[in-house]
Design a protein around this motif. Structure first.
Motif, PDB file in Angstrom:
ATOM      1  N   LEU A 113       2.736   6.095   3.608  1.00 11.20           N
ATOM      2  CA  LEU A 113       3.651   7.228   3.450  1.00 11.20           C
ATOM      3  C   LEU A 113       2.998   8.525   3.904  1.00 11.20           C
ATOM      4  O   LEU A 113       3.696   9.476   4.291  1.00 11.20           O
ATOM      5  N   ARG A 114       1.661   8.591   3.866  1.00 14.90           N
ATOM      6  CA  ARG A 114       0.949   9.805   4.268  1.00 14.90           C
ATOM      7  C   ARG A 114       0.563   9.796   5.744  1.00 14.90           C
ATOM      8  O   ARG A 114       0.130  10.818   6.266  1.00 14.90           O
ATOM      9  N   ALA A 115       0.722   8.667   6.406  1.00 15.76           N
ATOM     10  CA  ALA A 115       0.376   8.573   7.830  1.00 15.76           C
ATOM     11  C   ALA A 115       1.249   7.498   8.478  1.00 15.76           C
ATOM     12  O   ALA A 115       0.751   6.448   8.894  1.00 15.76           O
ATOM     13  N   PRO A 116       2.557   7.731   8.586  1.00 20.48           N
ATOM     14  CA  PRO A 116       3.456   6.669   9.060  1.00 20.48           C
ATOM     15  C   PRO A 116       3.220   6.239  10.501  1.00 20.48           C
ATOM     16  O   PRO A 116       3.328   5.054  10.823  1.00 20.48           O
ATOM     17  N   ARG A 117       2.881   7.180  11.370  1.00 20.47           N
ATOM     18  CA  ARG A 117       2.669   6.808  12.776  1.00 20.47           C
ATOM     19  C   ARG A 117       1.444   5.910  12.921  1.00 20.47           C
ATOM     20  O   ARG A 117       1.478   4.888  13.621  1.00 20.47           O
ATOM     21  N   ALA A 118       0.363   6.281  12.255  1.00 24.92           N
ATOM     22  CA  ALA A 118      -0.848   5.460  12.302  1.00 24.92           C
ATOM     23  C   ALA A 118      -0.608   4.109  11.642  1.00 24.92           C
ATOM     24  O   ALA A 118      -1.100   3.081  12.114  1.00 24.92           O
ATOM     25  N   ALA A 119       0.152   4.093  10.557  1.00 28.65           N
ATOM     26  CA  ALA A 119       0.455   2.822   9.881  1.00 28.65           C
ATOM     27  C   ALA A 119       1.283   1.912  10.782  1.00 28.65           C
ATOM     28  O   ALA A 119       1.066   0.691  10.813  1.00 28.65           O
ATOM     29  N   LEU A 120       2.222   2.488  11.542  1.00 25.88           N
ATOM     30  CA  LEU A 120       3.030   1.673  12.452  1.00 25.88           C
ATOM     31  C   LEU A 120       2.161   1.091  13.566  1.00 25.88           C
ATOM     32  O   LEU A 120       2.341  -0.072  13.957  1.00 25.88           O
ATOM     33  N   VAL A 121       1.225   1.882  14.077  1.00 25.03           N
ATOM     34  CA  VAL A 121       0.287   1.371  15.088  1.00 25.03           C
ATOM     35  C   VAL A 121      -0.544   0.224  14.508  1.00 25.03           C
ATOM     36  O   VAL A 121      -0.785  -0.786  15.172  1.00 25.03           O
ATOM     37  N   LEU A 122      -0.968   0.369  13.258  1.00 28.78           N
ATOM     38  CA  LEU A 122      -1.730  -0.700  12.606  1.00 28.78           C
ATOM     39  C   LEU A 122      -0.890  -1.960  12.455  1.00 28.78           C
ATOM     40  O   LEU A 122      -1.377  -3.080  12.697  1.00 28.78           O
ATOM     41  N   TRP A 123       0.359  -1.810  12.063  1.00 28.05           N
ATOM     42  CA  TRP A 123       1.254  -2.960  11.967  1.00 28.05           C
ATOM     43  C   TRP A 123       1.392  -3.660  13.322  1.00 28.05           C
ATOM     44  O   TRP A 123       1.377  -4.892  13.408  1.00 28.05           O
ATOM     45  N   GLN A 124       1.535  -2.883  14.389  1.00 29.34           N
ATOM     46  CA  GLN A 124       1.666  -3.463  15.724  1.00 29.34           C
ATOM     47  C   GLN A 124       0.396  -4.209  16.121  1.00 29.34           C
ATOM     48  O   GLN A 124       0.460  -5.288  16.718  1.00 29.34           O
ATOM     49  N   ALA A 125      -0.755  -3.625  15.794  1.00 25.78           N
ATOM     50  CA  ALA A 125      -2.024  -4.277  16.113  1.00 25.78           C
ATOM     51  C   ALA A 125      -2.169  -5.589  15.362  1.00 25.78           C
ATOM     52  O   ALA A 125      -2.634  -6.595  15.916  1.00 25.78           O
ATOM     53  N   ILE A 126      -1.768  -5.596  14.099  1.00 26.24           N
ATOM     54  CA  ILE A 126      -1.860  -6.821  13.296  1.00 26.24           C
ATOM     55  C   ILE A 126      -0.965  -7.911  13.880  1.00 26.24           C
ATOM     56  O   ILE A 126      -1.369  -9.074  14.009  1.00 26.24           O
ATOM     57  N   ALA A 127       0.267  -7.556  14.247  1.00 29.09           N
ATOM     58  CA  ALA A 127       1.196  -8.548  14.804  1.00 29.09           C
ATOM     59  C   ALA A 127       0.671  -9.112  16.121  1.00 29.09           C
ATOM     60  O   ALA A 127       0.692 -10.332  16.346  1.00 29.09           O
ATOM     61  N   LEU A 128       0.195  -8.231  16.998  1.00 28.44           N
ATOM     62  CA  LEU A 128      -0.308  -8.697  18.290  1.00 28.44           C
ATOM     63  C   LEU A 128      -1.572  -9.524  18.127  1.00 28.44           C
ATOM     64  O   LEU A 128      -1.751 -10.556  18.797  1.00 28.44           O
ATOM     65  N   ALA A 129      -2.450  -9.112  17.229  1.00 30.11           N
ATOM     66  CA  ALA A 129      -3.680  -9.871  16.989  1.00 30.11           C
ATOM     67  C   ALA A 129      -3.378 -11.236  16.383  1.00 30.11           C
ATOM     68  O   ALA A 129      -4.084 -12.212  16.670  1.00 30.11           O
ATOM     69  N   ARG A 151       9.060  11.544  -0.702  1.00 37.23           N
ATOM     70  CA  ARG A 151       8.028  11.907   0.270  1.00 37.23           C
ATOM     71  C   ARG A 151       8.272  13.306   0.838  1.00 37.23           C
ATOM     72  O   ARG A 151       7.331  14.080   1.042  1.00 37.23           O
ATOM     73  N   LEU A 152       9.537  13.651   1.092  1.00 36.13           N
ATOM     74  CA  LEU A 152       9.850  14.997   1.579  1.00 36.13           C
ATOM     75  C   LEU A 152       9.457  16.050   0.551  1.00 36.13           C
ATOM     76  O   LEU A 152       8.994  17.143   0.911  1.00 36.13           O
ATOM     77  N   ALA A 153       9.639  15.716  -0.733  1.00 37.27           N
ATOM     78  CA  ALA A 153       9.274  16.664  -1.787  1.00 37.27           C
ATOM     79  C   ALA A 153       7.768  16.846  -1.878  1.00 37.27           C
ATOM     80  O   ALA A 153       7.267  17.949  -2.110  1.00 37.27           O
ATOM     81  N   ASP A 154       7.014  15.757  -1.687  1.00 34.51           N
ATOM     82  CA  ASP A 154       5.549  15.837  -1.759  1.00 34.51           C
ATOM     83  C   ASP A 154       4.970  16.557  -0.549  1.00 34.51           C
ATOM     84  O   ASP A 154       4.025  17.348  -0.680  1.00 34.51           O
ATOM     85  N   GLY A 155       5.517  16.258   0.636  1.00 34.11           N
ATOM     86  CA  GLY A 155       5.036  16.900   1.856  1.00 34.11           C
ATOM     87  C   GLY A 155       3.587  16.613   2.167  1.00 34.11           C
ATOM     88  O   GLY A 155       2.868  17.496   2.648  1.00 34.11           O
ATOM     89  N   THR A 156       3.116  15.406   1.904  1.00 37.73           N
ATOM     90  CA  THR A 156       1.697  15.092   2.099  1.00 37.73           C
ATOM     91  C   THR A 156       1.469  14.387   3.422  1.00 37.73           C
ATOM     92  O   THR A 156       2.244  13.514   3.827  1.00 37.73           O
ATOM     93  N   TYR A 157       0.406  14.782   4.102  1.00 40.88           N
ATOM     94  CA  TYR A 157      -0.069  14.104   5.307  1.00 40.88           C
ATOM     95  C   TYR A 157      -1.592  14.129   5.251  1.00 40.88           C
ATOM     96  O   TYR A 157      -2.199  15.171   5.008  1.00 40.88           O
ATOM     97  N   ASP A 158      -2.208  12.989   5.459  1.00 40.51           N
ATOM     98  CA  ASP A 158      -3.654  12.861   5.344  1.00 40.51           C
ATOM     99  C   ASP A 158      -4.230  12.461   6.698  1.00 40.51           C
ATOM    100  O   ASP A 158      -4.040  11.322   7.152  1.00 40.51           O
ATOM    101  N   ALA A 160       0.835  -1.207   0.000  1.00 36.08           N
ATOM    102  CA  ALA A 160       0.000   0.000   0.000  1.00 36.08           C
ATOM    103  C   ALA A 160       0.870   1.259   0.000  1.00 36.08           C
ATOM    104  O   ALA A 160       2.000   1.261   0.503  1.00 36.08           O
ATOM    105  N   LYS A 161       0.346   2.341  -0.573  1.00 39.05           N
ATOM    106  CA  LYS A 161       1.062   3.607  -0.642  1.00 39.05           C
ATOM    107  C   LYS A 161       0.628   4.586   0.450  1.00 39.05           C
ATOM    108  O   LYS A 161       1.366   5.517   0.781  1.00 39.05           O
ATOM    109  N   TRP A 162      -0.564   4.375   1.014  1.00 38.00           N
ATOM    110  CA  TRP A 162      -1.079   5.341   1.991  1.00 38.00           C
ATOM    111  C   TRP A 162      -0.236   5.446   3.264  1.00 38.00           C
ATOM    112  O   TRP A 162      -0.239   6.531   3.898  1.00 38.00           O
TER     113      TRP A 162
END
Length: 319
Positions: A31-47, A273-280, A27-29
């Protein structure tokens, strides 16, 4: 608990250990929300771990069939008579796999922690011995900073109780002051957030599951997200241009195992990503919500039935 419950938990564990991480890693999203994506990864691993254990516990409750007095029994003959030989063999096999995953998880957690800390301790001793004080660092906090006499630009950190940020003389030669500040902010963000512990946990879970189940790309995705979070911390200090230029300079640097480097194979993605500067914010909120649902669902599904089972077993004991 029934065989359907065990099968459902088993299927969920397999999905969360293999196909789901494989899809998320493409997935590409994130890159726009790395902290939330890392939390999701942690939830998936623990689940995934919770689901695997839940499947084993559900099977164990099936094997503890009631005896003539109504108490649970562990007699194989009674279990085979109640379940049938094929289902009993399948149940015992899956339960054995679950126990193996649990044992591998404990072993891999200890092994990764001991191995990584041993390597870091040895390398920390070396950089302390080889450190060359440099007057160009006079304006920086140098308590944790070490300089190696090496022509190639490189920058990395050694996490732990005695943290170190290591740069080479080539880094000081080729980076402007703002770029050096950006690279130091990046490395200290790793140390401050203890990103090394996140990587250790994912490595342990990755090694615990069988190879035919686990996703090969999960660890790479988590490493990228951790680098993005450190980039964001440096970005707030120096802005995108100095950080991007520093990353380009240190992109080809080689670092010892167990360290966390500023450069690496993900540098091009990070610079774009630094050039795009996107956060959603909407993507971030959706990821946090999904993480909660993924984690809370298996937890409740485990807790409620087993509270009932424990209550029933204690009821038998006190009769």
């Amino acid at each position: 608990m029934s065989g359907t419950t065990a099968a459902a938990f088993g299927a969920l564990a397999v999905l969360l250990a293999g196909p789901v991480p494989a899809l998320l890693s493409r997935a590409k999203w994130p890159l726009r929300a790395p902290r939330a994506a890392l939390v999701l990864w942690q939830a998936i691993a623990l689940a995934a771990v919770l689901s695997a254990f839940s499947s084993g516990l559900a099977i164990a409750s099936m094997l503890l069939v009631p005896g003539p007095d109504g108490r649970p029994t562990t007699s194989p003959t009674d279990e085979i008579a109640a379940l049938g030989l094929p289902l009993w063999v399948l149940s015992v096999s899956v339960f054995a796999i679950t126990v193996l995953i649990g044992a591998r998880l404990m072993y891999s957690t200890a092994r990764v922690a001991i191995r990584t800390r041993r390597r870091r301790s040895h390398h920390r001793m070396l950089v302390d011995l080889l450190d060359q004080r440099d007057p160009r660092l006079a304006e920086y906090s140098t308590a944790d900073l070490r300089v190696l006499q090496h022509d190639e630009p490189m920058a990395y950190c050694l996490p732990g109780l005695r943290q170190r940020v290591v740069v080479s003389a080539g880094t000081l030669d080729q980076l402007a002051p703002a770029e050096l500040s950006a690279i130091l902010a990046h490395e200290r963000a790793h140390l401050r957030a203890r990103h090394d512990l996140v990587l250790e946990a994912f490595t342990a879970v990755h090694e615990a599951f069988p190879r035919f189940v686990r996703s090969k790309s999960a660890l790479g995705s988590v490493r990228l997200l951790i680098e993005l979070l450190a980039d964001d911390a440096a970005l707030r200090s120096t802005g995108p241009r100095p950080l991007a230029q520093a990353l380009v300079t240190c992109a080809a640097s080689k670092t010892p195992e167990g360290a966390m480097a500023a450069g690496g194979p993900s540098t091009l993605v990070r610079i774009r990503r630094l050039a795009d500067g996107t956060y959603d914010a909407r993507v971030s909120a959706a990821a946090y919500t999904t993480a909660i649902l993924i984690l809370v669902g298996p937890t409740i599904a485990v807790a409620v039935p087993w509270l009932v089972e424990l209550s029933r077993l204690f009821g038998f004991t006190h009769r």
